[in-house]
Design an enzyme around this catalytic site. Sequence first.
Site, PDB file in Angstrom:
ATOM      1  N   HIS A 163      -2.920   6.500   4.492  1.00  0.00           N
ATOM      2  CA  HIS A 163      -1.531   6.559   4.637  1.00  0.00           C
ATOM      3  C   HIS A 163      -1.030   7.870   4.156  1.00  0.00           C
ATOM      4  O   HIS A 163      -1.380   8.262   3.086  1.00  0.00           O
ATOM      5  CB  HIS A 163      -0.757   5.421   3.728  1.00  0.00           C
ATOM      6  CG  HIS A 163      -1.011   4.140   4.576  1.00  0.00           C
ATOM      7  ND1 HIS A 163      -1.549   3.635   5.401  1.00  0.00           N
ATOM      8  CD2 HIS A 163      -0.613   2.904   4.001  1.00  0.00           C
ATOM      9  CE1 HIS A 163      -1.603   2.371   5.856  1.00  0.00           C
ATOM     10  NE2 HIS A 163      -0.971   2.026   4.821  1.00  0.00           N
ATOM     11  N   CYS A 188       0.739  -1.193  -0.129  1.00  0.00           N
ATOM     12  CA  CYS A 188       0.057  -0.069   0.050  1.00  0.00           C
ATOM     13  C   CYS A 188       0.753   1.251   0.192  1.00  0.00           C
ATOM     14  O   CYS A 188       0.630   2.336  -0.679  1.00  0.00           O
ATOM     15  CB  CYS A 188      -0.833  -0.084   1.202  1.00  0.00           C
ATOM     16  SG  CYS A 188      -0.079  -0.426   2.627  1.00  0.00           S
TER      17      CYS A 188
END
EC number: 1.2.1.11
Length: 341
Positions: A244, A132
Amino acid sequence: MGYRVVVVGATGNVGREMLTILSEREFPIDEIAAVASSRSQGTEIEFGETGKMLKCKNIEHFDFTGWDIALFAAGSGPTEIYAPKAAAAGCVVIDNSSLYRMDPDVPLIVPEVNPDAIDGYTKKNIIANPNCSTAQMVVALKPLHDVAKIKRVVVATYQSVSGAGKAGMDELFEQSRAIFVGDQVEPRKFTKQIAFNVIPHIDVFLEDGSTKEEWKMVAETKKILDPKVKVHATCVRVPVFVGHSESLNIEFEEELGWEQAQDILREAPGVMLVDKREDEGYVTPVECVGDYATFVSRVRDDPTVDNGLALWCVSDNLRKGAALNAVQIAELLGRRHLKKG
């Protein structure tokens, strides 16, 4: 005509998000199956906003013959057992685990960055989805690399607990509540308290002192973007549920000022530039949740190196970092190789 699609690990965070995004993007589907472990057999899951409920099938008894694409969000253990079976049955596997990412016979794909690499999927009938944190970073780096050639990247990540699955999200919630009422906090999923704290440790430690998460960012960026790019990463878990963030310092071979970089990023596929030098003129993880884009802010010159640039990058890790990228790979695969109708 559409495709026959299987979502493996359909009851997890990423599996559910895959179903949602398949629906949102109106991926051409003739038939869809939700597959999970025996523990989830019979569990009903909604297929996006279609109102259609899917009853989970047991992966141990599922026959992949006749299915076109399998999106795997089941972790490396089940993937190691069932992905080769699906691939051998003629079903193209798009795998979200780390199992096949560095396999030289398996393409590691971010469609905005290296779409041509997908042509190598026929060697094993498997395509890998990157980590990710890597996925959002290379989306931001690619358009800049095309113009000025990146020599080196130093990245610090601020990764949400959803990257550790439902258990990570539950732990943040439970610890936060416990602190407010004065109860004792005991880490279970994470190595230290995550509520109101940050942890500079994701995945296992390696002999050189880095963690496996940091190694992934280095190795995967080289495979996806350019093997000549040097990358140094520090990966940190933060008390954020989803989204994130990354602080990037980039050194280029050629001069690239911040204004030119903004112009490039403004037009780049998959990137949303939100960069005003004022209060609220940047994007935070809370604002990126549910969005497809990789957001870039705080673009500025880095005067500590020749041809240096710094920027801030934010993305929904369950989407671009996992489920969205997998669906985009499926779309790319359909356009280039599995044409229907």
